[in-house]
Scaffold this motif. Structure first.
Motif, PDB file in Angstrom:
ATOM      1  N   HIS A 234       0.839  -1.206   0.000  1.00 32.90           N
ATOM      2  CA  HIS A 234       0.000   0.000   0.000  1.00 32.90           C
ATOM      3  C   HIS A 234       0.871   1.253   0.000  1.00 32.90           C
ATOM      4  O   HIS A 234       0.531   2.242   0.652  1.00 32.90           O
ATOM      5  CB  HIS A 234      -0.917   0.003   1.218  1.00 32.90           C
ATOM      6  CG  HIS A 234      -1.868  -1.142   1.279  1.00 32.90           C
ATOM      7  ND1 HIS A 234      -3.100  -1.126   0.664  1.00 32.90           N
ATOM      8  CD2 HIS A 234      -1.759  -2.365   1.878  1.00 32.90           C
ATOM      9  CE1 HIS A 234      -3.719  -2.273   0.886  1.00 32.90           C
ATOM     10  NE2 HIS A 234      -2.937  -3.038   1.625  1.00 32.90           N
ATOM     11  N   ARG A 235       1.932   1.248  -0.752  1.00 31.09           N
ATOM     12  CA  ARG A 235       2.873   2.361  -0.714  1.00 31.09           C
ATOM     13  C   ARG A 235       2.211   3.679  -1.108  1.00 31.09           C
ATOM     14  O   ARG A 235       2.547   4.743  -0.583  1.00 31.09           O
ATOM     15  CB  ARG A 235       4.052   2.087  -1.653  1.00 31.09           C
ATOM     16  CG  ARG A 235       5.149   3.125  -1.575  1.00 31.09           C
ATOM     17  CD  ARG A 235       6.251   2.871  -2.569  1.00 31.09           C
ATOM     18  NE  ARG A 235       5.794   3.065  -3.946  1.00 31.09           N
ATOM     19  CZ  ARG A 235       6.616   3.172  -4.982  1.00 31.09           C
ATOM     20  NH1 ARG A 235       7.922   3.056  -4.800  1.00 31.09           N
ATOM     21  NH2 ARG A 235       6.145   3.355  -6.196  1.00 31.09           N
ATOM     22  N   ASP A 236       1.247   3.640  -2.046  1.00 30.57           N
ATOM     23  CA  ASP A 236       0.635   4.860  -2.567  1.00 30.57           C
ATOM     24  C   ASP A 236      -0.672   5.223  -1.871  1.00 30.57           C
ATOM     25  O   ASP A 236      -1.376   6.132  -2.315  1.00 30.57           O
ATOM     26  CB  ASP A 236       0.367   4.710  -4.072  1.00 30.57           C
ATOM     27  CG  ASP A 236       1.659   4.548  -4.868  1.00 30.57           C
ATOM     28  OD1 ASP A 236       2.723   4.882  -4.331  1.00 30.57           O
ATOM     29  OD2 ASP A 236       1.580   4.082  -6.012  1.00 30.57           O
ATOM     30  N   LEU A 237      -1.030   4.534  -0.780  1.00 28.29           N
ATOM     31  CA  LEU A 237      -2.310   4.779  -0.129  1.00 28.29           C
ATOM     32  C   LEU A 237      -2.312   6.167   0.519  1.00 28.29           C
ATOM     33  O   LEU A 237      -1.490   6.470   1.378  1.00 28.29           O
ATOM     34  CB  LEU A 237      -2.577   3.703   0.928  1.00 28.29           C
ATOM     35  CG  LEU A 237      -3.891   3.850   1.703  1.00 28.29           C
ATOM     36  CD1 LEU A 237      -5.088   3.741   0.773  1.00 28.29           C
ATOM     37  CD2 LEU A 237      -3.968   2.809   2.818  1.00 28.29           C
ATOM     38  N   LEU A 238      -3.266   7.004   0.114  1.00 30.67           N
ATOM     39  CA  LEU A 238      -3.359   8.372   0.601  1.00 30.67           C
ATOM     40  C   LEU A 238      -4.531   8.519   1.559  1.00 30.67           C
ATOM     41  O   LEU A 238      -5.604   7.945   1.344  1.00 30.67           O
ATOM     42  CB  LEU A 238      -3.540   9.339  -0.569  1.00 30.67           C
ATOM     43  CG  LEU A 238      -2.339   9.491  -1.509  1.00 30.67           C
ATOM     44  CD1 LEU A 238      -2.750  10.225  -2.772  1.00 30.67           C
ATOM     45  CD2 LEU A 238      -1.200  10.223  -0.826  1.00 30.67           C
ATOM     46  N   VAL A 239      -4.324   9.311   2.607  1.00 31.39           N
ATOM     47  CA  VAL A 239      -5.393   9.636   3.551  1.00 31.39           C
ATOM     48  C   VAL A 239      -5.296  11.121   3.881  1.00 31.39           C
ATOM     49  O   VAL A 239      -4.252  11.751   3.725  1.00 31.39           O
ATOM     50  CB  VAL A 239      -5.284   8.816   4.855  1.00 31.39           C
ATOM     51  CG1 VAL A 239      -5.547   7.348   4.586  1.00 31.39           C
ATOM     52  CG2 VAL A 239      -3.920   9.011   5.524  1.00 31.39           C
ATOM     53  N   ARG A 240      -6.420  11.684   4.343  1.00 33.31           N
ATOM     54  CA  ARG A 240      -6.410  13.033   4.881  1.00 33.31           C
ATOM     55  C   ARG A 240      -6.122  12.946   6.371  1.00 33.31           C
ATOM     56  O   ARG A 240      -6.660  12.083   7.061  1.00 33.31           O
ATOM     57  CB  ARG A 240      -7.755  13.718   4.669  1.00 33.31           C
ATOM     58  CG  ARG A 240      -8.167  13.894   3.228  1.00 33.31           C
ATOM     59  CD  ARG A 240      -7.306  14.818   2.423  1.00 33.31           C
ATOM     60  NE  ARG A 240      -7.187  16.142   2.969  1.00 33.31           N
ATOM     61  CZ  ARG A 240      -6.648  17.172   2.319  1.00 33.31           C
ATOM     62  NH1 ARG A 240      -6.164  17.013   1.111  1.00 33.31           N
ATOM     63  NH2 ARG A 240      -6.557  18.355   2.874  1.00 33.31           N
ATOM     64  N   VAL A 241      -5.260  13.834   6.876  1.00 33.57           N
ATOM     65  CA  VAL A 241      -4.873  13.769   8.292  1.00 33.57           C
ATOM     66  C   VAL A 241      -5.491  14.950   9.038  1.00 33.57           C
ATOM     67  O   VAL A 241      -6.643  14.920   9.407  1.00 33.57           O
ATOM     68  CB  VAL A 241      -3.339  13.711   8.441  1.00 33.57           C
ATOM     69  CG1 VAL A 241      -2.939  13.578   9.899  1.00 33.57           C
ATOM     70  CG2 VAL A 241      -2.787  12.533   7.648  1.00 33.57           C
ATOM     71  N   GLY A 242      -4.736  15.994   9.230  1.00 39.18           N
ATOM     72  CA  GLY A 242      -5.246  17.140   9.986  1.00 39.18           C
ATOM     73  C   GLY A 242      -5.180  18.410   9.179  1.00 39.18           C
ATOM     74  O   GLY A 242      -4.870  19.466   9.705  1.00 39.18           O
ATOM     75  N   GLY A 243      -5.476  18.297   7.873  1.00 43.55           N
ATOM     76  CA  GLY A 243      -5.424  19.460   6.998  1.00 43.55           C
ATOM     77  C   GLY A 243      -4.658  19.189   5.720  1.00 43.55           C
ATOM     78  O   GLY A 243      -4.547  20.053   4.863  1.00 43.55           O
ATOM     79  N   PHE A 244      -4.137  17.995   5.564  1.00 42.82           N
ATOM     80  CA  PHE A 244      -3.311  17.699   4.403  1.00 42.82           C
ATOM     81  C   PHE A 244      -3.437  16.230   4.048  1.00 42.82           C
ATOM     82  O   PHE A 244      -3.941  15.420   4.810  1.00 42.82           O
ATOM     83  CB  PHE A 244      -1.848  18.046   4.688  1.00 42.82           C
ATOM     84  CG  PHE A 244      -1.199  17.122   5.685  1.00 42.82           C
ATOM     85  CD1 PHE A 244      -0.242  16.207   5.281  1.00 42.82           C
ATOM     86  CD2 PHE A 244      -1.538  17.158   7.029  1.00 42.82           C
ATOM     87  CE1 PHE A 244       0.347  15.348   6.198  1.00 42.82           C
ATOM     88  CE2 PHE A 244      -0.958  16.311   7.946  1.00 42.82           C
ATOM     89  CZ  PHE A 244      -0.012  15.401   7.530  1.00 42.82           C
ATOM     90  N   SER A 245      -2.952  15.885   2.842  1.00 47.46           N
ATOM     91  CA  SER A 245      -2.906  14.489   2.413  1.00 47.46           C
ATOM     92  C   SER A 245      -1.581  13.876   2.839  1.00 47.46           C
ATOM     93  O   SER A 245      -0.553  14.547   2.871  1.00 47.46           O
ATOM     94  CB  SER A 245      -3.028  14.395   0.886  1.00 47.46           C
ATOM     95  OG  SER A 245      -4.248  14.909   0.444  1.00 47.46           O
TER      96      SER A 245
END
Length: 709
Positions: free
Chosen positions: A676-687
């Motif tokens: 899952h190297r490219d798995l993106l999530v939103r955190v606290g204002g950014f990806s």
């Protein structure tokens, strides 16, 4: 549909950048090691210069003159730092110079950069035009006037840095030509075209869309910090339309170029640091900006799949459903982009702050969600972070004499106001030191109004706007904690402040039933209950009143924010258990969102709580994270999500970010990161790349509620 050859190029560049040392080794983006070595070398050699500022500015020119050009296979836009490893001899020298650098001025408590430069000006007049402007101001100085000595120093710094940047640009052209002579078609022709472009920009005005992207990237990457691209769909649209009319480019080729542009920050800033362009919004007359480049930038997200290179969308009431659906679909794919900003609320906020209409409409996010005016900002964001939850614990320690909740709240508010004031003194001292010795490169000030006209770099207060934007962490924890104290201590009188504090100090050991009661039975921010909504309004008002009247070193004011970046995890790690049921060490609440897992009555109730307080006064940034299953943003459910987003904006939400990655996928990514190297999530204002987050941060994201509509 984009050609397969273009998709292959983008995939090649992503693999190249993500396997590079900046990403893999988390190298510093301020100046990577080889550039830092040359910077320190220059400082050690230019002691004959009169001032600390000049020594820094000449050192940056020295770095440019000793940089080796880097061009990767497949690149269409070029210019990246040389991150080749140091030799053993160079490493020894580097270590020695680093030790000596301890005596350089330090700039703690103030965030560097985080501003959008006037790249429209760079594209329009080029570095040559900037040099002409510098010369005009410098030649006009009466050097018999002592006030002009400092101005002359600034103009000299601008000149030496800009001239060195142009020399580096031409070395890139030479290097591209050398590579072309050894390459085979079609790469040979591409490299010759790169050489021709690098002969021209950023020195000369850009004539094409591609030259515009090359100019702003080259200037930006060589600024050594986080500077943002502003409203690209405004200042590059005429070049794009001219290209289309002349048959120089197609829509799909422009998407390919912009995807390449979006990927570049993966190669020169450390992972999980946002570098945005913003599109959409309204012009100074209130008209919605939505053109071909607005759509091209949004479409490029799907192909780039980047975290560091981002696109943000300023949403307006008149924005087309077509564009909004594109934005929703991309978020549903787990790309974490675009973040959705409320143009109306932000413009109204800047107008409240006293900004004229023209500047209020020309803003962008310059970091996670903090917003600043384009090309006019000396604003310091997240300066500093304030831990509201820790202040609440301090209030519990000092509040033994409080006979009512009102008494207790006044104690808490006094602690809050005191901390804001005390830490503003530290920020002022840091700004004072930067005014004396400098921190930003001189060339950056050439693209910030009114630095050149005033003869002042941004560090000396040359920018038009110089707010400080302190950021407040643990907003939801504090609302829920205040609610629990009010119920348990002052309404039901089941505990005293002291006995409840003892339970927190023991991290709820032996009191798990109480913790579960707090979590599942007491009112929470995020469930649209009048009592906690009222507390959120009161807390936001207390933050604003604590900032009101405080003056910065540059004579400006404080404008707060309430997002978190990574800091809700970092501060949570060193914060004890809190009365909202949070255990010691667990991350604080993310941004302005409810406490993880507490928004149990659905997204509408969560949003009503979040919007119960006025977002217009928090231009320092507000991040609202909501999780939805991907299928809810696709196919037949897309219209529901569109109505939800529109309603959020109509109700006054500052910013909305959507996560569309299932809990099962997140858990699998934690256990099998290689898959899952490219798995993106939103955190606290950014990806962010999920696998690059700390274990604590990964768990915090897994614990967030998944909603349905």
């Amino acid at each position: 549909m984009m050609k397969q050859s273009a998709i292959d190029r983008i995939n090649l560049l992503r693999d190249t950048y993500l396997n590079g040392p900046m990403f893999q080794c988390r190298l510093s983006f301020n100046r990577c090691r080889r550039q830092r070595l040359n910077f320190f070398r220059a400082l050690s050699q230019n002691g004959h210069l009169y001032t600390t500022r000049l020594r820094r500015w000449y050192a940056d020119a020295y770095v440019f003159d000793h940089m080796s050009p880097v061009i990767h296979d497949g690149e269409l836009i070029v210019g990246l730092p040389d991150v080749s490893p140091l030799t053993e001899e160079e490493q020894t020298e580097y270590d020695t110079l680093c030790r000596e650098s301890r005596f350089l001025p330090q700039y703690q408590h103030v965030t560097a950069a985080h501003m959008a430069l006037d790249y429209a000006k760079l594209v329009r007049i080029g570095v040559k035009g900037l040099l002409d402007e510098v010369k005009c101001h410098s030649d006009a100085l009466d050097m018999n006037n002592p006030e002009n000595i400092e101005k002359y120093e600034f103009y000299e710094g601008c000149r030496v840095e800009l001239e060195a940047l142009v020399r580096l640009q031409h070395r890139y052209a030479e290097y591209a030509r050398e590579l072309a002579e050894k390459a085979e078609e079609p790469r040979r022709s591409e490299l010759y075209e790169i050489a021709e472009i690098c002969e021209r920009v950023p020195e000369e005005p850009a004539r094409t869309f591609r030259e515009g992207l090359q100019a702003i990237h080259f200037f930006n990457v060589m600024a050594w910090d986080l500077y943002y691209f502003g409203r690209i769909d405004r200042y590059l649209i005429d070049l794009y339309r001219a290209d289309i009319a002349a048959g120089r480019i197609t829509h799909d080729e422009a998407v390919e170029l912009y995807a390449c542009f979006l990927l570049l920050p993966e190669a020169y800033i450390t992972p999980n640091v946002a570098l945005d362009a913003m599109v959409g919004g309204t012009d100074e007359y209130g008209n919605t900006v939505e053109n071909e480049l607005t759509h091209i930038a949004i479409e490029a997200i799907e192909y780039a799949r980047s975290a560091n290179g981002k696109v943000s969308l300023a949403v307006t009431e008149d924005m087309s459903d077509e564009l909004m659906r594109k934005a929703i679909r991309l978020n549903s794919m787990g790309l974490g982009q675009p973040a959705l900003f409320n143009d109306r609320i932000i413009v109204e906020g800047f107008l409240r702050a006293g900004m004229p209409h023209r500047d209020a409409h020309d803003y962008c996010n310059t970091g996670c969600v903090e917003v600043t005016p384009v090309g006019k900002s000396g604003i310091h964001v997240v300066s500093p972070y304030h831990n509201l939850a820790a202040m609440l614990l301090t209030a519990m320690e000092q509040g033994g004499s409080a006979e009512s909740f009102e008494d207790f709240y006044r104690i808490f508010e006094k602690i809050l106001h005191s901390e804001i004031a005390q830490r503003n003194i530290a920020v002022n001292r840091a700004q004072m030191e930067r005014a004396r010795n400098g921190r930003e490169p001189a060339r950056v000030s050439c693209l910030i109004d009114d630095c050149l006209r005033r003869g002042k770099p941004v560090d000396a207060g040359g920018a038009l706007y110089n707010y400080v934007e302190p950021n407040f962490l643990g907003f939801a924890n504090t609302v829920d904690g205040l609610s629990a104290i009010r119920v348990l201590v002052y309404e039901k009188k089941e505990y005293t402040l002291a006995s409840l504090l003892d339970i927190l100090r023991s991290n709820y050991e032996g009191n798990e039933p109480l913790r579960q009661r707090i979590i599942h039975k007491l009112p929470h921010y995020g469930t649209d209950e009048d009592s906690t909504n009222a507390l959120s309004v009161r807390l936001s008002d207390s933050i604003l009143s604590g900032c009101k009247g405080l003056i910065t070193y540059r004579g400006s004011k404080l404008i707060p924010g309430a997002f978190s970046y990574f800091e809700h995890a970092a501060h949570g790690k060193r914060t004890g258990a809190t009365p909202d049921g949070r255990v010691a060490g667990y991350p604080l609440s993310s941004g302005s969102s409810p406490v993880q897992g507490r928004e149990t009555r659905g997204p509408t109730a969560a949003v009503r709580s979040v919007l119960s307080w006025d977002h217009r006064n928090f231009l320092g940034g507000i991040a609202v994270n909501l999780n939805f299953p991907p299928k809810l943003m696709q196919d037949g459910s897309e219209d529901k999500m569109l109505r939800f987003v529109r309603s959020f904006m109509e109700m006054g939400g500052f910013q909305l970010q959507l996560n569309a990655v299932s809990r099962e996928v997140l858990i699998d990514a934690r256990e099998h990161p290689e898959a899952h190297r490219d798995l993106l999530v939103r955190v606290g204002g950014f990806s962010a790349y999920f696998t690059k987050l700390s274990p604590e941060m990964q768990q915090e994201i897994i614990d967030r509620n998944e909603h349905s509509l």
